[in-house]
Design a protein around this motif. Sequence first.
Motif, PDB file in Angstrom:
ATOM      1  N   ARG A 117       0.834  -1.195   0.000  1.00  0.00           N
ATOM      2  CA  ARG A 117       0.000   0.000   0.000  1.00  0.00           C
ATOM      3  C   ARG A 117       0.876   1.255   0.000  1.00  0.00           C
ATOM      4  O   ARG A 117       0.648   2.196  -0.774  1.00  0.00           O
ATOM      5  CB  ARG A 117      -0.916  -0.005   1.227  1.00  0.00           C
ATOM      6  CG  ARG A 117      -1.797   1.240   1.329  1.00  0.00           C
ATOM      7  CD  ARG A 117      -2.696   1.216   2.536  1.00  0.00           C
ATOM      8  NE  ARG A 117      -1.906   1.047   3.762  1.00  0.00           N
ATOM      9  CZ  ARG A 117      -2.414   0.759   4.939  1.00  0.00           C
ATOM     10  NH1 ARG A 117      -3.723   0.577   5.094  1.00  0.00           N
ATOM     11  NH2 ARG A 117      -1.645   0.634   5.994  1.00  0.00           N
ATOM     12  N   ARG A 118       1.901   1.261   0.848  1.00  0.00           N
ATOM     13  CA  ARG A 118       2.806   2.413   0.919  1.00  0.00           C
ATOM     14  C   ARG A 118       3.510   2.639  -0.417  1.00  0.00           C
ATOM     15  O   ARG A 118       3.590   3.760  -0.915  1.00  0.00           O
ATOM     16  CB  ARG A 118       3.836   2.207   2.036  1.00  0.00           C
ATOM     17  CG  ARG A 118       4.827   3.358   2.196  1.00  0.00           C
ATOM     18  CD  ARG A 118       5.884   3.071   3.261  1.00  0.00           C
ATOM     19  NE  ARG A 118       6.443   1.730   3.219  1.00  0.00           N
ATOM     20  CZ  ARG A 118       7.361   1.313   2.338  1.00  0.00           C
ATOM     21  NH1 ARG A 118       7.819   2.129   1.418  1.00  0.00           N
ATOM     22  NH2 ARG A 118       7.822   0.075   2.383  1.00  0.00           N
ATOM     23  N   GLN A 119       4.003   1.569  -1.030  1.00  0.00           N
ATOM     24  CA  GLN A 119       4.696   1.685  -2.317  1.00  0.00           C
ATOM     25  C   GLN A 119       3.752   2.189  -3.408  1.00  0.00           C
ATOM     26  O   GLN A 119       4.132   3.011  -4.248  1.00  0.00           O
ATOM     27  CB  GLN A 119       5.294   0.335  -2.715  1.00  0.00           C
ATOM     28  CG  GLN A 119       6.445  -0.095  -1.831  1.00  0.00           C
ATOM     29  CD  GLN A 119       6.849  -1.546  -2.056  1.00  0.00           C
ATOM     30  OE1 GLN A 119       6.200  -2.288  -2.789  1.00  0.00           O
ATOM     31  NE2 GLN A 119       7.924  -1.960  -1.404  1.00  0.00           N
ATOM     32  N   PHE A 120       2.522   1.720  -3.390  1.00  0.00           N
ATOM     33  CA  PHE A 120       1.524   2.127  -4.364  1.00  0.00           C
ATOM     34  C   PHE A 120       1.237   3.623  -4.245  1.00  0.00           C
ATOM     35  O   PHE A 120       1.233   4.357  -5.235  1.00  0.00           O
ATOM     36  CB  PHE A 120       0.236   1.310  -4.156  1.00  0.00           C
ATOM     37  CG  PHE A 120      -0.838   1.579  -5.158  1.00  0.00           C
ATOM     38  CD1 PHE A 120      -0.856   0.904  -6.365  1.00  0.00           C
ATOM     39  CD2 PHE A 120      -1.851   2.490  -4.878  1.00  0.00           C
ATOM     40  CE1 PHE A 120      -1.864   1.136  -7.287  1.00  0.00           C
ATOM     41  CE2 PHE A 120      -2.853   2.730  -5.795  1.00  0.00           C
ATOM     42  CZ  PHE A 120      -2.866   2.054  -7.007  1.00  0.00           C
ATOM     43  N   ASP A 147       4.714  10.293  -6.662  1.00  0.00           N
ATOM     44  CA  ASP A 147       5.872  10.639  -7.487  1.00  0.00           C
ATOM     45  C   ASP A 147       5.451  10.987  -8.909  1.00  0.00           C
ATOM     46  O   ASP A 147       6.015  11.884  -9.529  1.00  0.00           O
ATOM     47  CB  ASP A 147       6.886   9.488  -7.515  1.00  0.00           C
ATOM     48  CG  ASP A 147       7.603   9.308  -6.189  1.00  0.00           C
ATOM     49  OD1 ASP A 147       7.522  10.218  -5.329  1.00  0.00           O
ATOM     50  OD2 ASP A 147       8.238   8.247  -6.007  1.00  0.00           O
ATOM     51  N   SER A 148       4.462  10.265  -9.428  1.00  0.00           N
ATOM     52  CA  SER A 148       4.033  10.530 -10.800  1.00  0.00           C
ATOM     53  C   SER A 148       3.283  11.850 -10.921  1.00  0.00           C
ATOM     54  O   SER A 148       3.143  12.392 -12.013  1.00  0.00           O
ATOM     55  CB  SER A 148       3.159   9.384 -11.312  1.00  0.00           C
ATOM     56  OG  SER A 148       1.915   9.383 -10.643  1.00  0.00           O
ATOM     57  N   LEU A 149       2.810  12.386  -9.803  1.00  0.00           N
ATOM     58  CA  LEU A 149       2.079  13.652  -9.820  1.00  0.00           C
ATOM     59  C   LEU A 149       2.947  14.864  -9.503  1.00  0.00           C
ATOM     60  O   LEU A 149       2.437  15.971  -9.379  1.00  0.00           O
ATOM     61  CB  LEU A 149       0.911  13.586  -8.823  1.00  0.00           C
ATOM     62  CG  LEU A 149      -0.161  12.554  -9.155  1.00  0.00           C
ATOM     63  CD1 LEU A 149      -1.193  12.482  -8.039  1.00  0.00           C
ATOM     64  CD2 LEU A 149      -0.829  12.867 -10.490  1.00  0.00           C
ATOM     65  N   ALA A 176       8.172  20.587 -13.725  1.00  0.00           N
ATOM     66  CA  ALA A 176       9.401  21.376 -13.546  1.00  0.00           C
ATOM     67  C   ALA A 176      10.377  20.658 -12.620  1.00  0.00           C
ATOM     68  O   ALA A 176      11.576  20.638 -12.859  1.00  0.00           O
ATOM     69  CB  ALA A 176       9.071  22.753 -12.991  1.00  0.00           C
ATOM     70  N   ARG A 177       9.863  20.042 -11.563  1.00  0.00           N
ATOM     71  CA  ARG A 177      10.742  19.336 -10.627  1.00  0.00           C
ATOM     72  C   ARG A 177      11.350  18.110 -11.292  1.00  0.00           C
ATOM     73  O   ARG A 177      12.534  17.831 -11.134  1.00  0.00           O
ATOM     74  CB  ARG A 177       9.965  18.933  -9.379  1.00  0.00           C
ATOM     75  CG  ARG A 177      10.844  18.227  -8.371  1.00  0.00           C
ATOM     76  CD  ARG A 177      10.146  18.007  -7.070  1.00  0.00           C
ATOM     77  NE  ARG A 177      11.035  17.270  -6.181  1.00  0.00           N
ATOM     78  CZ  ARG A 177      10.664  16.776  -5.039  1.00  0.00           C
ATOM     79  NH1 ARG A 177       9.446  16.945  -4.607  1.00  0.00           N
ATOM     80  NH2 ARG A 177      11.517  16.111  -4.280  1.00  0.00           N
ATOM     81  N   GLN A 178      10.538  17.368 -12.055  1.00  0.00           N
ATOM     82  CA  GLN A 178      11.046  16.192 -12.757  1.00  0.00           C
ATOM     83  C   GLN A 178      12.110  16.604 -13.764  1.00  0.00           C
ATOM     84  O   GLN A 178      13.138  15.948 -13.913  1.00  0.00           O
ATOM     85  CB  GLN A 178       9.912  15.444 -13.450  1.00  0.00           C
ATOM     86  CG  GLN A 178       8.971  14.763 -12.494  1.00  0.00           C
ATOM     87  CD  GLN A 178       7.811  14.084 -13.208  1.00  0.00           C
ATOM     88  OE1 GLN A 178       7.673  14.154 -14.419  1.00  0.00           O
ATOM     89  NE2 GLN A 178       6.968  13.428 -12.435  1.00  0.00           N
ATOM     90  N   THR A 179      11.878  17.717 -14.464  1.00  0.00           N
ATOM     91  CA  THR A 179      12.837  18.203 -15.456  1.00  0.00           C
ATOM     92  C   THR A 179      14.132  18.628 -14.779  1.00  0.00           C
ATOM     93  O   THR A 179      15.225  18.335 -15.271  1.00  0.00           O
ATOM     94  CB  THR A 179      12.236  19.384 -16.246  1.00  0.00           C
ATOM     95  OG1 THR A 179      11.030  18.937 -16.869  1.00  0.00           O
ATOM     96  CG2 THR A 179      13.183  19.883 -17.299  1.00  0.00           C
TER      97      THR A 179
END
Length: 104
Positions: free
Chosen positions: A32-35, A41-43, A47-50
Amino acid sequence: MRLVLDLLCKRLTLSQAAQQAGVSPQAVANWRRQFVTAGQDSLQPQARQTKEADRERQLRNEIVLLKAALGDAHLALRQQRSEFTRRPGLPGSFRPGPARGSLL
């Protein structure tokens, strides 16, 4: 994944989900925690991902440059050692053969 979704929607308790999967409740809690973490992370803002991708690219380029510099230094050292051992009359320029009494 369905099990974790059922858990998050409160259709199952942690104990029920663990029993269905045949694992410990702690294992289901980890799933559950990993999910949830993966979803968060995907949200992240683009700009942060870049910014993170740019930093990773910068570090990879730096690694390439450092490896090249290390290779160049190694070759220069080998060249210097080679030139030094070829000079007649210098200490270390004589390379003795096998020791007396050896089988070589």
